[in-house]
Design a protein around this motif. Structure first.
Motif, PDB file in Angstrom:
ATOM      1  N   SER A   1       1.175  29.779  11.481  1.00 34.09           N
ATOM      2  CA  SER A   1       1.286  31.384  11.667  1.00 34.09           C
ATOM      3  C   SER A   1       2.549  31.264  10.347  1.00 34.09           C
ATOM      4  CB  SER A   1       0.979  32.355  12.488  1.00 34.09           C
ATOM      5  OG  SER A   1       1.487  32.216  13.002  1.00 34.09           O
TER       6      SER A   1
ATOM      7  N   PRO B   1      -3.048  27.916  15.783  1.00 41.19           N
ATOM      8  CA  PRO B   1      -2.751  29.015  14.927  1.00 41.19           C
ATOM      9  C   PRO B   1      -0.998  29.487  14.664  1.00 41.19           C
ATOM     10  CG  PRO B   1      -4.479  29.245  16.612  1.00 41.19           C
ATOM     11  CD  PRO B   1      -3.802  27.718  16.616  1.00 41.19           C
TER      12      PRO B   1
ATOM     13  N   TYR C   1      -7.213  36.294  12.892  1.00 43.09           N
ATOM     14  CA  TYR C   1      -8.184  35.113  13.926  1.00 43.09           C
ATOM     15  C   TYR C   1      -7.844  35.457  15.042  1.00 43.09           C
ATOM     16  CZ  TYR C   1      -8.804  31.312  16.007  1.00 43.09           C
ATOM     17  OH  TYR C   1      -9.440  29.916  16.550  1.00 43.09           O
ATOM     18  N   GLU C   2      -7.455  36.729  15.944  1.00 40.30           N
ATOM     19  CA  GLU C   2      -6.485  36.687  17.015  1.00 40.30           C
ATOM     20  C   GLU C   2      -7.529  37.688  17.848  1.00 40.30           C
ATOM     21  OE1 GLU C   2      -2.566  37.473  19.049  1.00 40.30           O
ATOM     22  OE2 GLU C   2      -3.164  38.548  17.815  1.00 40.30           O
TER      23      GLU C   2
ATOM     24  N   THR D   1      -9.821  26.077  15.198  1.00 36.37           N
ATOM     25  CA  THR D   1      -8.522  26.821  14.908  1.00 36.37           C
ATOM     26  C   THR D   1      -8.755  26.373  13.550  1.00 36.37           C
ATOM     27  OG1 THR D   1      -6.086  26.629  15.226  1.00 36.37           O
ATOM     28  CG2 THR D   1      -7.917  24.932  16.253  1.00 36.37           C
ATOM     29  N   CYS D   2      -7.502  27.388  12.857  1.00 30.17           N
ATOM     30  CA  CYS D   2      -7.235  26.871  11.639  1.00 30.17           C
ATOM     31  C   CYS D   2      -7.758  25.538  11.273  1.00 30.17           C
ATOM     32  CB  CYS D   2      -5.556  27.099  10.906  1.00 30.17           C
ATOM     33  SG  CYS D   2      -5.039  28.285  12.041  1.00 30.17           S
TER      34      CYS D   2
ATOM     35  N   TYR E   1      -3.399  35.471  11.061  1.00 28.52           N
ATOM     36  CA  TYR E   1      -3.360  35.517  11.587  1.00 28.52           C
ATOM     37  C   TYR E   1      -4.199  36.179  13.426  1.00 28.52           C
ATOM     38  CZ  TYR E   1      -1.109  34.322  16.768  1.00 28.52           C
ATOM     39  OH  TYR E   1      -0.789  33.717  18.261  1.00 28.52           O
TER      40      TYR E   1
ATOM     41  N   SER F   1       2.219  34.104   8.026  1.00 32.49           N
ATOM     42  CA  SER F   1       2.208  35.572   7.926  1.00 32.49           C
ATOM     43  C   SER F   1       3.231  35.622   8.140  1.00 32.49           C
ATOM     44  CB  SER F   1       2.231  35.682   9.638  1.00 32.49           C
ATOM     45  OG  SER F   1       0.838  35.330   9.946  1.00 32.49           O
TER      46      SER F   1
END
Lengths: 409, 355, 146
Positions: A165, A161, A187-188, A206-207, A184, A169
């Motif tokens: 990101s 991630p 997701y966090e 994860t991604c 991100y 991000s």
């Protein structure tokens, strides 16, 4: 530090069939060229150094020229100081796409990364001339590339991630696209992000588990259920058989995503079924009807089972706190809880009969725990009553004995 | 009933035994109440024998089965909980009453001539009682017992020269394992009861032939001022009354304050917080904790062991050290020694539970 | 009432109390000695059922002490037993006879028939138990710690 590095470099260079003329100079170049010591250091810790690949294998030049700078670099036709993103693909692919080369190092290694990449949104963007698109080094690192299962590798599950990101991000970096930059952050705090970061569950998605890695792209709506179904297989199986799937698809909704969202998928809770504003079904079915009945029904099955389990649990704990042994009741509780979880999954069939018939076992298990706990509590009362009568007998006998002794005097 | 008695009487002189018991008299004075303590201890030992034998019917030693079988006893066998609770509570009360019995005997100077041997056998019984407690504590094979035994047996390892040997003999190896459990089981149900019964027999025999001791100042009173009652039936009935009350107390404790079994022992698990020895070892445990790492030239632990060994030996041989008692004089030194010891044990025990 | 009769009355009461006490002590002991209906469970092994309970591909979840154990029979007739608790998030696993794998439905984790984690989120293999077939009985046993 430098001495040690030189020593390592030297010993390595011996190992590298005297090819590392590059390192012996570049390690000394820190004052003129920034970070060269670090680059060498990184490289030496990476998988390529371990497999005897030298700087020149990527950068060209003639490492055997040693001190002669011109001969080693500038005059050599093959020399490339910087590689463009397109160059990178070609250069990495020259080995990684060649099974004959790769299988010498790892017999079972995949060699389809570049092919996959070309189908990815990154690859397509790059082909369309977007130099911002990520390529091999953006995700895998540059000089100190580590094996993918190395915990420090940027593509190790815990690190993915953050790696993604780095670009996704960054608002200014992503300004040229209409993609959001809050993935991100979302997701966090999602159930998956918490599993990965807080519970340190390497198995948590994860991604890349949803978007793919070399072929990274958002899943299309038809296949969202398959992607989620990679792990949530029961939910997928049930959902596929429900009437809801085709309805959602025909309305252009991304199936699972329509209710659960994507990056910020929250841990589901039973109140999502409680018919009121904010409830999952309510958003689309505000007019009530069948959806309302179904939602209410599911809600009551789950909350009833849940409260039965809570009652059983508190009774079992009560018995346990009173010093009774309740091991076997804990199994019943576990069983009931398992059925509760299944029931929560089963609602994805959107079939009332199916949900009801499968929930029965849970109600039965909870009832068994309640009955067992009640027996334990009764036993506890029995002990106190027994003690009362026993004390009565002893007190009586002691008093009579006391009188007897008095009379004897 | 009568004919059975006659049948017995013709063979083992029951009349004689009863005549002896009736002729035997128990002094009545302010300290008569202390005479019950030995009897109560004896009664508790009898409870231990009965409940212990009952537990053996279901208990299975061994790392795989000990904990499970205890759990089976308390959850599956009818009244199994009662037998186990009675055994544990009675064990604690046993040690408690033995302590008090010992100190009252000490302060009454009852160890003086001719009762030195009664004191010595009593001291052996006291040590055996502690050994009973220590070995029995491990048998449920739960976490707390496991670690308490580990720590407790570690201390044996600190004894100079033979420590290593002692530790290995005690644990049946280098670590506390299933082998230790088997060994402790054997010690607890065979070796200790055997020795205990023999010593107890001598102890009781001595008490019977020598009669009850009275403190020096009562002994000096003229014969007509000393009141007594017959041992049988008067004193025996009073004894019995005390036993009934103690049994009721045990039943109360068993129902209202059951001993938790806790989780099963796991050698690989980290030691749980709050590992404590049983309360009767607390003052020694706390002393060892307080002794600095080095005292003079020796290690703290060694110093502690030396301290308790010398203290124990003095206590053991007090009938031979207290010369004044033989002349019927209360020695102020030994009285204060005893008071100091009581205060020391109480303070250190409370201290141990506070930290 | 004269002194002797009072004494007799007390003796009578005392005997009554004593008898009640003896009964109240003896009763639990006698009940204790009678073995309970549940046979004592040997915690290191347990009978999983009869051979006929396990057709080829058949499976069953049993409890050995506090551990749920999955017992199944492979296509070649061999028995396997392993912990039934998934190493990922503690769901209960099941045997899929079609492909001879052990499957956890919660997150689609797979183990092979020897308990090794082969796909999906499970981070570790399932702990194995021994299976012994004695005449027509299938017995599951904790593995000996060597």
């Amino acid at each position: 530090m430098k001495i040690w590095l030189t020593l390592i470099a030297f010993s390595l260079s011996v190992g590298l069939a005297q090819e590392s003329g590059c390192i012996s100079c570049h390690i000394e170049l820190d004052e003129d060229l920034d970070d060269h010591e670090k680059i060498v250091d990184n490289y030496l810790g990476g998988v390529h150094a371990k497999n005897n690949l030298d700087c020149s294998d990527c950068h060209g030049g003639d490492p055997e020229a040693f001190d002669d700078e011109d001969e080693a670099m500038w005059d050599a036709e093959s020399f490339r100081s910087d590689l463009t993103k397109i160059d990178q693909l070609e250069m990495c692919g020259s080995c990684h796409s060649n099974p004959n080369v790769m299988k010498q190092y790892t017999a079972s290694i995949k060699t389809d990364q570049v092919d996959q990449y070309e189908t990815s949104h990154h690859g397509i963007a790059l082909e369309n001339g977007n130099e911002k698109a990520a390529t091999c080094t953006d995700c895998h690192g540059v000089h100190g590339i580590l094996e993918i299962d190395h915990p420090k590798a940027p593509v190790y599950p815990f690190n993915i991630p953050i790696t993604c990101s780095n670009c996704h991000s960054d608002e200014s970096y992503m300004a040229h696209t209409d993609l959001p930059t809050d993935q991100y952050k979302k997701y966090e705090s999602s159930v998956h992000g918490i599993a990965l970061f807080e519970n340190e569950d390497v198995g948590a998605p994860t991604c890349n588990d949803c978007h793919g890695n070399h072929g990274a792209a958002p899943p299309d709506i038809v296949h969202v259920k398959d992607i989620c179904g990679t792990c949530h297989i029961n939910n997928q199986d049930l959902f596929q058989t429900s009437h809801l799937q085709s309805m959602l698809l025909s309305e252009g909704f991304g199936q699972c995503e329509a209710c659960h969202g994507n990056h910020d998928i929250a841990k589901p809770n039973d109140d999502m079924l409680d018919w009121s504003e904010g409830a999952l079904c309510y958003d689309c079915h505000a007019d009530g009807g069948n959806a309302k009945d179904m939602s209410n029904h599911f809600y009551s099955v789950i909350t009833n089972l849940n409260s039965d389990i809570e009652l059983a649990t508190s009774m079992v704990h009560d018995a346990e706190n009173k010093g009774m042994i309740v091991d076997e009741l804990l199994f019943d509780l576990e069983e009931a809880h398992k059925v509760l979880i299944h029931t929560r999954t089963n609602i994805h069939s959107f079939n009332i009969d199916f949900v009801d018939s499968n929930a029965i076992a849970g109600f039965e298990a909870a009832q068994a725990a309640v009955t067992g706990a009640q027996q334990s509590l009764d036993e506890f009362d029995f002990r106190r009553k027994g003690l009362f009568y026993f004390s009565l007998i002893i007190t009586f006998t002691v008093i009579v004995l006391g009188l007897k002794i008095k009379v004897m005097k | 009933m009568k004919s059975l008695y006659n049948w017995l009487n013709n063979r083992i002189d029951m009349d004689g035994a009863i005549a002896f018991a009736q002729k035997k008299r128990v002094p009545v004075f302010y300290g008569t109440v202390w005479y019950y303590l030995g009897g109560i201890s004896l009664f508790l030992f009898a409870i231990q024998l009965v409940t212990g034998i009952l537990l053996v019917l279901y208990y299975q030693p061994g790392a795989d089965t000990a904990y499970e079988s205890v759990k089976f006893i308390v959850s599956k066998v009818e009244f199994g909980w009662l037998i186990r609770e009675t055994h544990s509570w009675s064990a604690n009360l046993f040690v408690f009453f033995v302590f008090i019995h010992m100190f009252t005997v000490f302060f009454a100077k009852a160890y003086r001539k001719p009762r030195e041997l009664t004191w010595i056998t009593g001291m052996i019984l006291f040590v055996l009682a502690l050994a009973f407690g220590f070995s029995g504590y491990l048998l449920p094979w739960n976490e707390l017992a496991y670690f308490a035994t580990k720590v407790g047996s570690d201390i044996a390892g600190a004894v100079p020269v033979v420590g290593e040997f002692l530790l290995r003999v005690l644990r049946a190896g280098d670590e506390v394992t299933g082998a230790t459990l088997t060994r402790f089981y054997g010690i607890h149900i065979a070796i200790l009861p055997g020795i205990f019964t023999i010593i107890l027999g001598i102890h009781l025999f001595l008490v019977q032939i020598q009669g009850m001791s009275v403190p020096p100042e009562i002994e000096k009173l003229p014969e007509e001022k000393r009141r007594t009652i017959p041992f049988f039936p008067d004193f025996v009935l009073r004894d019995f009354m005390a036993w009934l009350i103690v049994l009721n107390v045990i039943a109360l404790l068993a129902v209202f304050f059951p001993w938790e079994l806790g989780p099963k022992a796991d050698a690989l698990a980290p030691a749980p917080a709050g590992i404590r020895p049983e309360w009767y070892f607390m003052f020694m445990f706390q002393t060892l904790k307080l002794i600095p790492a080095h005292v003079w030239f020796m290690e703290g632990e060694l110093f502690g062991i030396l301290f308790f060994t010398i203290g124990g030996l003095i206590w053991f041989f007090v009938p031979f050290l207290d010369k004044k008692a033989h002349m019927g004089i209360r020695s102020t030194f030994w009285t204060w020694f005893g008071i100091g010891l009581v205060i020391y044990i109480i303070v250190l025990t409370i201290w141990g539970y506070m930290v | 009432m004269g002194q002797p009769s009072r004494r007799t009355f007390l003796d009578w009461l005392f005997r009554g109390g004593l008898s009640a006490w003896v009964i109240s002590v003896t009763y639990p002991i006698v009940r204790y000695i009678i073995p309970p209906d549940v046979p004592e469970i040997d915690m290191s092994s347990i009978e999983a059922g009869l051979l006929s309970d396990f057709p080829i591909g058949g499976s069953k979840i049993i409890r050995l002490g506090r551990t749920p154990v999955l017992v199944f029979r492979k296509i070649n007739g061999d028995f396997r037993a392993m912990e039934a608790t998934c190493t990922h998030l503690d769901c209960t696993v099941q045997f899929k006879k079609e492909d001879e794998r052990v499957w956890c439905a919660c997150h689609n984790g797979y183990y092979d028939s020897d308990g090794k984690n082969i796909s999906g989120p499970p981070p570790r293999p399932l702990g194995r138990f021994d299976v012994i077939v004695q005449q027509d009985k299938v017995i599951v046993k904790k593995p000996d710690l060597a």
